[in-house]
Enzyme design. Structure first.
Site, mmCIF file in Angstrom:
data_model
loop_
_atom_site.group_PDB
_atom_site.id
_atom_site.type_symbol
_atom_site.label_atom_id
_atom_site.label_comp_id
_atom_site.label_asym_id
_atom_site.label_seq_id
_atom_site.Cartn_x
_atom_site.Cartn_y
_atom_site.Cartn_z
ATOM 1 N N LYS A 96 -11.873 -16.390 -2.717
ATOM 2 C CA LYS A 96 -12.393 -17.096 -4.171
ATOM 3 C C LYS A 96 -12.910 -16.378 -5.288
ATOM 4 C CE LYS A 96 -14.748 -20.600 -1.185
ATOM 5 N NZ LYS A 96 -16.073 -21.393 -0.714
ATOM 6 N N GLN B 108 -21.927 -19.928 0.612
ATOM 7 C CA GLN B 108 -20.918 -19.990 1.441
ATOM 8 C C GLN B 108 -21.473 -20.698 2.771
ATOM 9 O OE1 GLN B 108 -17.773 -19.662 0.825
ATOM 10 N NE2 GLN B 108 -17.201 -20.248 2.733
ATOM 11 N N ASP C 40 -20.089 -27.026 -5.990
ATOM 12 C CA ASP C 40 -19.536 -27.656 -4.649
ATOM 13 C C ASP C 40 -19.746 -29.031 -4.315
ATOM 14 O OD1 ASP C 40 -17.925 -25.766 -3.359
ATOM 15 O OD2 ASP C 40 -19.883 -24.794 -2.158
#
Ligand code: NAD
Length: 284
Positions: free
Chosen positions: A53, A97, A120
């Site tokens: 990422k 994460q 997200d």
């Protein structure tokens, strides 16, 4: 033989397009999109995902920072960092994460991310908007799947869609996104009985389970669209949930693993960061 959906190429195109848009935002508005990634502990897969990422952000010109905590970090420490990023003007998106070490309450921690920075789309605020069909930030993996279908001009409205898997990051939001686009949606999960009866009805079949050879050719309707989200390792290779070689003979469209859904996830995350940044007010 069905058409193989090329997620890798589409993701590359998206990143190139995004790079131009990010540059434009810098030139016109003096805004550099910013992403903060929080990682806790030493899960090797998470380390790779975060590295990918960060690299992808760098390639398109997004400013990305990683905040790494060791596995003994307390919830309070992590929450304080989230609150710092919530206030930080140069950061448009924050993500934690997954998975976090077992002693930490992931849902509680994620709930501290401001809805407007929940890149997200996993927070209750964004999920609520999704459920109310007032979509705001959508989770990257399901949204990436919709982009793939769009690119290949695969219609969704009125289709029988079966989503296998009900996780908060893939199956659940994806099923609602299909519903919002007028599909007739069925969700299957670990307690579902007679799965094959359902798969054989599906015009669009999505497997987000995480088990190799979970979907075999006899379970797929002739001409179905087969979307494989699974990432599994077998004999040193990465494979999906579906038996690709046999199913591709029956399906009208199919995503390979690797090279299908996976690359789209990161590209879509970057797009989400850009979208959040482009709503940022320029500082006077
Ligand atoms: P998860 O473990 O949270 O969810 C798996 C789901 O499968 C559960 O909802 C469970 O109910 C369902 N399931 C388990 N056994 C079943 C059965 N026998 N019949 C029907 N359903 C069953 O996983 P997740 O986070 O949603 O991820 C699923 C898979 O997708 C994993 O392989 C993961 O690595 C992969 N994944 C890929 C991407 C990507 O970008 N390609 C992104 C996220 C997850």
């Amino acid at each position: 033989m069905g058409i193989i959906i090329d997620g890798k190429t589409l993701a590359k195109e998206k990143r190139e397009e995004l790079k131009k848009k990010v540059q434009e935002l810098k030139d016109k508005e003096e805004i550099v999109p910013g992403l903060a990634i929080i990682r806790v502990g030493n899960d090797p897969a998470s380390e790779i995902y975060v590295r990918n990422k960060l690299k992808a952000c760098q390639e398109v010109g997004i400013h990305a920072v990683e905040q790494h905590f060791d596995e003994n970090a307390s919830e309070q420490e992590i929450i304080e960092r989230i609150e710092f990023f919530n206030q930080e003007k140069s950061i448009d998106g924050i993500l934690v994460q997954s998975p976090l070490p077992k002693n930490l309450n992931e849902k509680k921690i994620v709930s501290f991310i401001l809805g407007s920075k929940d890149v997200d789309g996993f927070g209750i605020n964004n999920l609520g908007h999704l459920l109310a069909n007032q979509e705001q930030v959508l989770a990257a993996t399901p949204l990436g799947i919709l982009h793939l279908l769009e690119k290949y001009e695969i219609p969704i409205a009125s289709k029988n869609v079966l989503v296998i898997g009900r996780s908060q990051i893939v199956g659940r939001p994806l099923a609602i996104m299909f519903l919002n686009r007028d599909a007739t949606v069925t969700i299957a999960h670990s307690k579902t009985k007679n799965l094959k009866e359902l798969t054989l009805q599906a015009d669009i079949l999505v497997s987000a389970v995480g088990r190799p050879h979970f979907i075999t050719a006899d379970m797929v309707k002739e001409g179905a669209v087969c979307i494989d989200v699974g990432i599994n390792r077998e004999n040193g290779h990465v494979i999906g949930d579906t038996d690709f070689d046999t199913i591709k003979e029956k399906a009208s469209f199919i995503t390979p693993v690797p090279g299908g859904v996976g690359p789209m996830t990161v590209a879509t995350l970057l797009e989400n960061v850009y979208e959040l940044a482009s709503t940022r007010k320029k500082e006077k």
